[in-house]
Design a protein around this motif. Structure first.
Motif, PDB file in Angstrom:
ATOM      1  N   PHE A 237      35.466  48.197  36.793  1.00  0.00           N
ATOM      2  CA  PHE A 237      36.363  48.736  37.811  1.00  0.00           C
ATOM      3  C   PHE A 237      36.115  48.074  39.169  1.00  0.00           C
ATOM      4  N   TRP A 238      34.836  47.788  39.484  1.00  0.00           N
ATOM      5  CA  TRP A 238      34.530  47.077  40.731  1.00  0.00           C
ATOM      6  C   TRP A 238      34.993  45.624  40.652  1.00  0.00           C
ATOM      7  N   GLU A 239      34.878  45.015  39.476  1.00  0.00           N
ATOM      8  CA  GLU A 239      35.366  43.648  39.285  1.00  0.00           C
ATOM      9  C   GLU A 239      36.869  43.571  39.590  1.00  0.00           C
ATOM     10  N   LEU A 240      37.611  44.556  39.137  1.00  0.00           N
ATOM     11  CA  LEU A 240      39.054  44.565  39.394  1.00  0.00           C
ATOM     12  C   LEU A 240      39.356  44.781  40.880  1.00  0.00           C
ATOM     13  N   LEU A 241      38.539  45.569  41.566  1.00  0.00           N
ATOM     14  CA  LEU A 241      38.748  45.730  43.005  1.00  0.00           C
ATOM     15  C   LEU A 241      38.434  44.431  43.733  1.00  0.00           C
ATOM     16  N   SER A 242      37.421  43.685  43.267  1.00  0.00           N
ATOM     17  CA  SER A 242      37.133  42.360  43.827  1.00  0.00           C
ATOM     18  C   SER A 242      38.325  41.427  43.646  1.00  0.00           C
ATOM     19  N   ARG A 243      38.897  41.433  42.450  1.00  0.00           N
ATOM     20  CA  ARG A 243      40.062  40.580  42.174  1.00  0.00           C
ATOM     21  C   ARG A 243      41.257  40.975  43.029  1.00  0.00           C
ATOM     22  N   SER A 244      41.419  42.272  43.250  1.00  0.00           N
ATOM     23  CA  SER A 244      42.527  42.745  44.088  1.00  0.00           C
ATOM     24  C   SER A 244      42.376  42.253  45.522  1.00  0.00           C
ATOM     25  N   LEU A 245      41.157  42.318  46.040  1.00  0.00           N
ATOM     26  CA  LEU A 245      40.904  41.798  47.385  1.00  0.00           C
ATOM     27  C   LEU A 245      41.098  40.290  47.430  1.00  0.00           C
ATOM     28  N   GLU A 247      43.173  38.597  45.679  1.00  0.00           N
ATOM     29  CA  GLU A 247      44.619  38.326  45.706  1.00  0.00           C
ATOM     30  C   GLU A 247      45.167  38.453  47.119  1.00  0.00           C
ATOM     31  N   LEU A 248      44.661  39.410  47.875  1.00  0.00           N
ATOM     32  CA  LEU A 248      45.083  39.538  49.271  1.00  0.00           C
ATOM     33  C   LEU A 248      44.584  38.359  50.103  1.00  0.00           C
TER      34      LEU A 248
END
Length: 362
Positions: A237-245, A247-248
């Protein structure tokens, strides 16, 4: 960043509040409610105190904050009645960091007390509830004043971001990641583990002075099943938040340097790590550890699972993300995050692990 001054769940009852986005935590605590109330009854039956001291550490706010207290009071009431024994008074200490929305808890107290009114013999039990602001990694209460300590989905939050994540120039050694990932250097997992050891030891030492001999604790926290720090559970779940950031960053909405310098103050321990720290500190005995997963459920508002998870994470992490990146990215960030969670869940389940730990004061 001073975690104690910044970190808090979103207050109030708005659409992004913790009160409206903590159903997963409620389901987790409900799954082990029998363990919680059973543990309280054990200490009550073995000591039969006239005044029962209970602390909820990391109580937050919203619907969950008083539910477990109600369950405990009703369980002790029922047992006292069956024994023809007077119901004790209840001293309840609700703890969280100073920035917590304690006001919403206090506003809910009249309704809470009303639920115990009108019972036989002229009224309900004597329940005294107070809020205690401060970090549970320090002393909070007088010596030997507690019989039972409860903490639900709080102890995986560290007291600070591990300082060893930064080099002598204060640059992160975990660039591009916000938690332990497959691309993280070994020093990153070592730094997080060391901070967990220090914090959990401080927690146990503090509680050992506040609990009576034979007192109990029920600790519910996120963890991991294997010794590998990277799994398709809490770390993912933290990995996906890293990827989301990231992308920004690619869209020019977040500076790369901002992402490179951001780390979360979180650690998901293994069962062995929890047991090892309890044994080393020496004040407690592990009575029981249960590991469980919270199954996916249909969202009450018809949202996708990813959107529900994104709202849950936002309610928890918004204060920290706003402090570091600014509030302007929040809507876009969590829209991307929710989409990524849905995409991954369509391929394979993400299965976060929760531990319920019962400790006895020696």
């Amino acid at each position: 960043m001073n975690v104690e001054k910044v970190f808090h769940m979103n207050g109030g009852i708005g659409v992004t509040s913790y009160a409206e986005n903590s159903s997963l935590q409620k389901r987790g605590s409900d799954m082990v409610k029998h363990l919680t109330t059973g543990t309280v009854l054990e200490i009550f039956l073995s000591t039969t105190p006239k005044s029962l001291g209970i602390a909820d550490l990391g109580c937050s706010s919203g619907h969950n904050s008083l539910t477990i207290i109600k369950d405990i009071v009703e369980a002790v009431q029922g047992t006292s009645s069956n024994m023809l024994h007077p119901t004790p008074e209840f001293r309840v200490y609700l703890n969280d960091l100073p920035t917590n929305d304690f006001n919403s808890i206090f506003k809910a107290l009249p309704e809470f007390y009303k639920g115990f009114e009108g019972e036989k013999n002229g009224g309900g039990p004597s329940i005294f509830i107070g809020g205690y602001a401060g970090s549970f990694y320090r002393r909070l209460f007088p010596n030997n004043c507690l019989h039972f300590v409860y903490s639900s989905y709080s102890l995986h939050w560290l007291s600070r971001v591990p300082p060893a994540l930064y080099d002598e120039q204060n640059r992160s050694i975990n660039k591009g990641n916000i938690y332990i990932s497959e691309s993280s250097p070994p020093l990153v997992s070592e730094a997080y583990f060391k901070q967990f050891q220090d914090d959990f030891n401080d927690f146990l030492c503090s509680r050992s002075q506040e609990l009576v001999v034979g007192g109990r604790m029920v600790l519910i926290l996120l963890g991991r099943e294997s010794q590998d720090h990277v799994d398709r559970g809490n770390s993912f779940f933290w990995e996906l938040l890293s990827r989301s950031l990231a992308e920004l960053v690619s869209k020019g909405e977040v500076d790369k340097e901002k992402l490179d310098s951001y780390e979360v103050h979180f650690y998901a321990p293994s069962k062995n790590e929890i047991e090892d720290e309890v044994r080393k500190e020496g004040s407690f005995k592990v009575d029981r550890i249960e590991m469980f997963e919270i199954e996916r459920d249909h969202d009450k508002d018809g949202r996708s699972y990813g959107t529900a998870i994104a709202m849950t994470v936002r309610a928890i992490q918004e204060s920290m993300i706003c402090h570091h990146f600014g509030e302007g990215i929040l809507d876009n960030l969590f829209e991307i995050y929710g989409r990524m969670v849905d995409e991954e869940m369509a391929v394979e389940e993400i299965r976060p692990i929760t531990f319920a730990v019962v400790l006895r004061k020696l």
